[in-house]
Write an enzyme that holds these catalytic residues in place. Structure first.
Site, PDB file in Angstrom:
ATOM      1  N   LYS A 127       0.897  23.170 -13.397  1.00  0.00           N
ATOM      2  CA  LYS A 127      -0.085  22.354 -12.684  1.00  0.00           C
ATOM      3  C   LYS A 127       0.655  21.357 -11.797  1.00  0.00           C
ATOM      4  O   LYS A 127       1.679  20.796 -12.198  1.00  0.00           O
ATOM      5  CB  LYS A 127      -0.981  21.632 -13.690  1.00  0.00           C
ATOM      6  CG  LYS A 127      -2.157  20.889 -13.072  1.00  0.00           C
ATOM      7  CD  LYS A 127      -3.061  20.319 -14.158  1.00  0.00           C
ATOM      8  CE  LYS A 127      -4.243  19.560 -13.589  1.00  0.00           C
ATOM      9  NZ  LYS A 127      -5.130  19.036 -14.652  1.00  0.00           N
ATOM     10  N   SER A 167      -9.863  20.010 -14.304  1.00  0.00           N
ATOM     11  CA  SER A 167      -9.093  19.973 -13.081  1.00  0.00           C
ATOM     12  C   SER A 167      -7.955  20.999 -13.045  1.00  0.00           C
ATOM     13  O   SER A 167      -7.332  21.203 -12.010  1.00  0.00           O
ATOM     14  CB  SER A 167      -8.491  18.566 -12.913  1.00  0.00           C
ATOM     15  OG  SER A 167      -7.600  18.254 -13.984  1.00  0.00           O
ATOM     16  N   SER A 182      -9.943  18.994 -19.105  1.00  0.00           N
ATOM     17  CA  SER A 182      -9.414  19.692 -17.939  1.00  0.00           C
ATOM     18  C   SER A 182      -8.543  20.906 -18.230  1.00  0.00           C
ATOM     19  O   SER A 182      -8.134  21.598 -17.312  1.00  0.00           O
ATOM     20  CB  SER A 182      -8.634  18.711 -17.055  1.00  0.00           C
ATOM     21  OG  SER A 182      -9.514  17.828 -16.413  1.00  0.00           O
TER      22      SER A 182
END
Length: 483
Positions: free
Chosen positions: A75, A150, A174
């Site tokens: 990420k 996210s 997330s």
């Protein structure tokens, strides 16, 4: 079967080289990225160098660990030395960290091969990966739908077989929410089990790094590699890290396990299809020998309003560093105040600005006691609800999300509706507990449904064993989207 174990077998038996495996995944990334848009940065040359190093170890007759030569995606809020880290924000465009985060360093030491950095909601603020300043990621099961957020880029990449494993961060769901939307396994460890050093902060008392994988066993292997005390993180817990994957064996059941069903997570607001799938999973646990009982966590319903005071308050403080002075974007420096104002006005997206303003307001004089202090008191009550529940059960169970993945653009202009996507996951972060989402079915449109299991503090081993027993008794994890 564990994908990591299978790739490790291929490497050690010299059926495929690490370079060949890496090239295979890079080809998949190249083929799918135009429509999927999971990656912000692809590090093909870097990955092939790392893969070649693993092949040289094998050729020299050296024993390699289970993660050596395994491609991974990261990420884009995890700092990677020499590789751009943007948090999907214009304010960090072109930022190349001079240091490595602890988790990515541990994975590099374990021999993983970094394919690149994945798309996300800007500064991890969002539930759909539509808040990225650069692109909107699609759900591999339906390109018109969002992958969740996210960590949507990481979840979509794993679901589409662009990589076998990925890392995400989880502040209010997330990792687990996109895992549910994309039909993969997403694990949020106990707060403090995994170092946050090098994770670009959103809300420091809630953030936690964890893996997204195709199977529970793969999640256990990755967790074992990234968990452990880190002197660079003052919130890091000093405990001995077990071999989480060692107890995940075929034939594992749930005999003697007590599972509590959180009754507040069923009823109004839950899609009937999700309700039906999760109740079928509960019946499956009973067949596996688990003792199931309904439990009440009455403060659970206050998780969302509590979170959306605490998290923005911490974000307001954490994001104050992006002022055009130290690093990142610098806009209109005619005067110091103009530079501050223009840098933040042009560098941050709408959702980030919204949360900064909420947090600044909640922390301001005259409102601190009414909002922030009260939210912290409710957070304590939520934690006490969980503590009471775990006096009588080993694991708590509920849906991961109230619905399956929604259409892109459907909730962009309705932030309150978007926030409710994390209704089931947020209380877990407020209490600092470990939690895992895994597939438990599909809706009539073919979109995955997620089942959330919640463990007590530092009880990842129990959580993984219960999840593994369920996974091995179903075939949901074996299904993949058509590409």
């Amino acid at each position: 079967m564990s994908l990591i174990r299978e790739l490790h077998r291929q490497l050690t038996q010299k059926e495929r080289s690490a370079v060949e495996i890496t090239q295979g995944y890079l080809s998949q990334v190249e083929r799918l990225e135009p429509q999927l848009r999971s990656f912000l940065t692809i590090t093909a040359d870097h990955a092939l160098v790392q893969a070649q190093q693993v092949d040289e170890q094998i050729a020299a007759g050296n024993e390699i660990g289970p993660l050596a030569g395994i491609p991974i995606a990261l990420k884009d809020n995890l700092c990677t030395q020499g590789i751009q880290t943007t948090c999907a924000s214009k304010v960090l465009a072109g930022f190349v960290p001079p240091y490595e985060s602890t988790v990515t360093q541990r994975l590099a030491t374990a021999g993983t091969v970094c394919l690149g950095k994945t798309n996300m909601d800007e500064f991890a603020m969002g539930s759909s990966t539509e808040n990225s300043a650069y692109q909107v990621t699609a759900n591999p099961w339906d390109l018109a739908c969002v992958p969740g957020g996210s960590s949507g880029g990481s979840a979509a990449a794993v679901a589409a077989d662009e990589c076998p494993i990925a890392l995400g961060s989880d502040t209010g769901g997330s990792i687990r929410q996109p895992a549910a939307f994309c039909g993969v396994v997403g694990l949020k460890p106990t707060y403090g089990l995994v170092s946050r050093y090098g994770l670009v902060a959103y809300a420091s008392s809630l953030d936690q790094i964890g893996p997204l994988t195709r199977t529970v066993e793969d999640a256990a292997i990755v967790l074992g590699a990234i968990a452990g005390h880190d002197a660079k993180d003052s919130t890091s817990i000093k405990i001995e890290i077990p071999d989480y994957a060692s107890t995940l064996k075929p034939g594992l059941d749930c005999k003697g396990r007590k599972i509590g069903i959180i009754q507040e997570t069923f009823g109004e607001g839950i899609d009937p299809v999700v309700d039906e799938a999760v109740k079928a999973a509960i019946a499956q646990f009973e067949q596996l020998g688990a003792e199931v009982q309904m439990l009440s966590c009455p403060q659970f319903r206050y998780g969302v309003p509590t979170y959306y005071i605490i998290a923005p308050s911490e974000a307001s403080s954490n994001l104050a560093r992006y002022d055009g002075v130290k690093y990142g974007l610098r806009a209109n420096d005619d005067s110091l105040m103009e530079m501050y104002t223009q840098t933040r006005a042009t560098g941050f997206g709408a959702e980030v600005k919204r949360r900064i303003m909420i947090g600044t307001y909640a922390l301001s004089a005259g409102y601190y006691d009414a909002y922030y202090l009260k939210a912290q008191k409710v957070r304590t009550l939520i934690k006490q609800d969980f503590e009471k529940a775990f006096e009588s059960v080993d694991i708590l169970l509920c849906p991961t999300t109230p619905t399956t993945a929604f259409k892109a653009g459907e909730k962009v202009n309705d932030p309150l509706s978007m926030y409710l996507s994390d209704l089931m996951t947020i209380p877990v972060n407020l209490a600092g507990l470990p939690s895992l989402s895994l597939p438990c079915g599909f809706d009539p449109k073919g979109l995955p449904i997620g089942l959330q299991l919640i463990g007590n503090v530092l009880q990842e081993q129990t959580l993984l064993e219960v999840a593994y027993a369920y996974e091995q008794s179903t075939d949901w994890h074996q299904q993949a989207p058509q590409q």
